[in-house]
Motif scaffolding. Structure first.
Motif, PDB file in Angstrom:
ATOM      1  N   TRP A 139     -22.391   9.936  -5.934  1.00 60.81           N
ATOM      2  CA  TRP A 139     -21.842  11.293  -5.860  1.00 60.81           C
ATOM      3  C   TRP A 139     -20.352  11.255  -5.530  1.00 60.81           C
ATOM      4  O   TRP A 139     -19.573  12.083  -6.028  1.00 60.81           O
ATOM      5  N   GLY A 140     -19.955  10.290  -4.708  1.00 55.48           N
ATOM      6  CA  GLY A 140     -18.528  10.132  -4.453  1.00 55.48           C
ATOM      7  C   GLY A 140     -17.775   9.794  -5.726  1.00 55.48           C
ATOM      8  O   GLY A 140     -16.694  10.339  -5.997  1.00 55.48           O
ATOM      9  N   ALA A 141     -18.341   8.893  -6.532  1.00 59.94           N
ATOM     10  CA  ALA A 141     -17.726   8.550  -7.815  1.00 59.94           C
ATOM     11  C   ALA A 141     -17.695   9.759  -8.739  1.00 59.94           C
ATOM     12  O   ALA A 141     -16.703   9.990  -9.450  1.00 59.94           O
ATOM     13  N   MET A 142     -18.773  10.540  -8.725  1.00 62.13           N
ATOM     14  CA  MET A 142     -18.836  11.716  -9.588  1.00 62.13           C
ATOM     15  C   MET A 142     -17.696  12.677  -9.282  1.00 62.13           C
ATOM     16  O   MET A 142     -17.016  13.179 -10.192  1.00 62.13           O
ATOM     17  N   TYR A 143     -17.461  12.922  -8.008  1.00 57.13           N
ATOM     18  CA  TYR A 143     -16.402  13.874  -7.658  1.00 57.13           C
ATOM     19  C   TYR A 143     -15.012  13.271  -7.797  1.00 57.13           C
ATOM     20  O   TYR A 143     -14.049  14.003  -8.068  1.00 57.13           O
ATOM     21  N   ARG A 144     -14.882  11.974  -7.665  1.00 60.57           N
ATOM     22  CA  ARG A 144     -13.597  11.366  -8.025  1.00 60.57           C
ATOM     23  C   ARG A 144     -13.312  11.619  -9.503  1.00 60.57           C
ATOM     24  O   ARG A 144     -12.180  11.927  -9.895  1.00 60.57           O
ATOM     25  N   GLY A 145     -14.356  11.499 -10.320  1.00 55.32           N
ATOM     26  CA  GLY A 145     -14.181  11.765 -11.741  1.00 55.32           C
ATOM     27  C   GLY A 145     -13.857  13.217 -12.026  1.00 55.32           C
ATOM     28  O   GLY A 145     -12.961  13.530 -12.825  1.00 55.32           O
ATOM     29  N   LEU A 146     -14.571  14.135 -11.381  1.00 56.29           N
ATOM     30  CA  LEU A 146     -14.322  15.557 -11.607  1.00 56.29           C
ATOM     31  C   LEU A 146     -12.907  15.950 -11.192  1.00 56.29           C
ATOM     32  O   LEU A 146     -12.215  16.701 -11.896  1.00 56.29           O
ATOM     33  N   ILE A 147     -12.480  15.448 -10.045  1.00 54.29           N
ATOM     34  CA  ILE A 147     -11.134  15.763  -9.563  1.00 54.29           C
ATOM     35  C   ILE A 147     -10.088  15.164 -10.501  1.00 54.29           C
ATOM     36  O   ILE A 147      -9.101  15.822 -10.868  1.00 54.29           O
ATOM     37  N   THR A 148     -10.306  13.917 -10.899  1.00 53.07           N
ATOM     38  CA  THR A 148      -9.357  13.242 -11.783  1.00 53.07           C
ATOM     39  C   THR A 148      -9.249  13.953 -13.128  1.00 53.07           C
ATOM     40  O   THR A 148      -8.156  14.113 -13.680  1.00 53.07           O
ATOM     41  N   GLU A 149     -10.382  14.413 -13.641  1.00 48.93           N
ATOM     42  CA  GLU A 149     -10.386  15.068 -14.946  1.00 48.93           C
ATOM     43  C   GLU A 149      -9.894  16.510 -14.870  1.00 48.93           C
ATOM     44  O   GLU A 149      -9.014  16.925 -15.637  1.00 48.93           O
TER      45      GLU A 149
END
Length: 280
Positions: A139-149
């Motif tokens: 989930w941490g990776a998921m939100y890093r991705g969402l924020i980055t995108e």
């Protein structure tokens, strides 16, 4: 005079039930259930307060309401020494809040406070690195991705995080995490013109969401399948599916989702990348 009967329940089982109600879009029922509970142990009260914040956050995302801030603050007070799950709720809330500029959804960094975005990404990195187990790391990776995108418009870097999240969701048997990752990886496939790959990922995400019981999440995923139908020239099928999504979303109170599906019926593509902003 009548009195409500008292019952003792296992806190873990109660929290699982509340989570399932919230995932299913039964936010009022989950909130009322939480309000009916009295816990003697401080640790149990803290977990219940945190659960109330998560229910409010889920409601805000799909319904477009603004109910989570106060409840997240209450949860943070219950965990004065810090708590990963509560900190993650704060991250999710800040991520969603910064998506709106003057009340309108805006993808990318334009019009947003650069310091706030940098702080958000730094916090996501910290939570990712400090996650206590594989699923939470996912989930941490998921939100890093969402924020980055969605806040930095770096889709290449985001895809790496989404792939890590998918792996964690599959390995950790978290269908909701795997669904979320597939949803966004499929979106990138769609934007690069690989509609076949997008369809594979989106259909799998739809099935995972349905299996996990996420009614609003499955409806939002079906809207992407309506996009594929329109892309394939099946306008009648796309419109029929979107109209049902509107009806279902309105019925469960997912007003933001209903508005997105209604916009699709008038020709808006919910997957379209934002137009470039003139910065001259």
């Amino acid at each position: 005079m009548t009195h409500a009967a008292l019952a003792f329940v296992d806190v873990d089982e109660l929290l699982y039930a509340i989570k399932e109600l919230s995932v299913a879009g039964r936010w009022d029922r989950a909130t009322r259930l939480l309000a009916s509970v009295t816990a003697e142990e401080p640790a149990d009260r803290a977990r219940l307060t945190r659960a109330a914040a998560e229910v409010a956050l889920d409601r805000d995302w799909f319904a477009g309401t603004d109910t989570a801030a106060e409840r997240i603050e209450a949860a943070e007070k219950e965990f004065p020494d810090g708590d990963w799950d509560t900190d993650f709720l704060r991250l999710r809330h800040t991520y969603a809040r910064l998506l709106l500029v003057d009340g309108t959804l805006r993808i990318g960094p334009d019009g947003k406070d650069p310091e706030a975005l940098a702080a958000l990404l730094d916090r996501a990195r910290e939570l990712h690195a400090g996650a206590p187990d594989e699923v939470r790391r996912g989930w941490g990776a998921m939100y890093r991705g969402l924020i980055t995108e969605n806040h930095f418009a770096d889709r290449t870097a985001a895809a790496t995080h989404f792939t890590d999240a998918l792996r964690a969701g599959e390995d950790g048997a978290d269908g909701l995490l795997a669904r979320e990752a597939l949803r966004h990886l499929g979106d990138q496939d769609h934007d690069t013109g690989d509609h076949e790959r997008a369809g594979e990922r989106w259909r799998r995400a739809t099935a995972l969401g349905a299996r996990a019981g996420t009614v609003p999440g499955t409806l939002s995923q079906q809207l992407l399948l309506a996009v594929l139908a329109r892309d394939a020239g099946d306008e009648a099928g796309a419109v029929a599916l979107a109209a049902e999504i509107v009806r279902w979303a309105e019925t469960i109170g997912a007003d933001r989702l209903a508005a997105q599906a209604s916009a699709f019926l008038t020709g808006t593509d919910p997957t379209a990348l934002p137009a470039a902003t003139d910065t001259d």
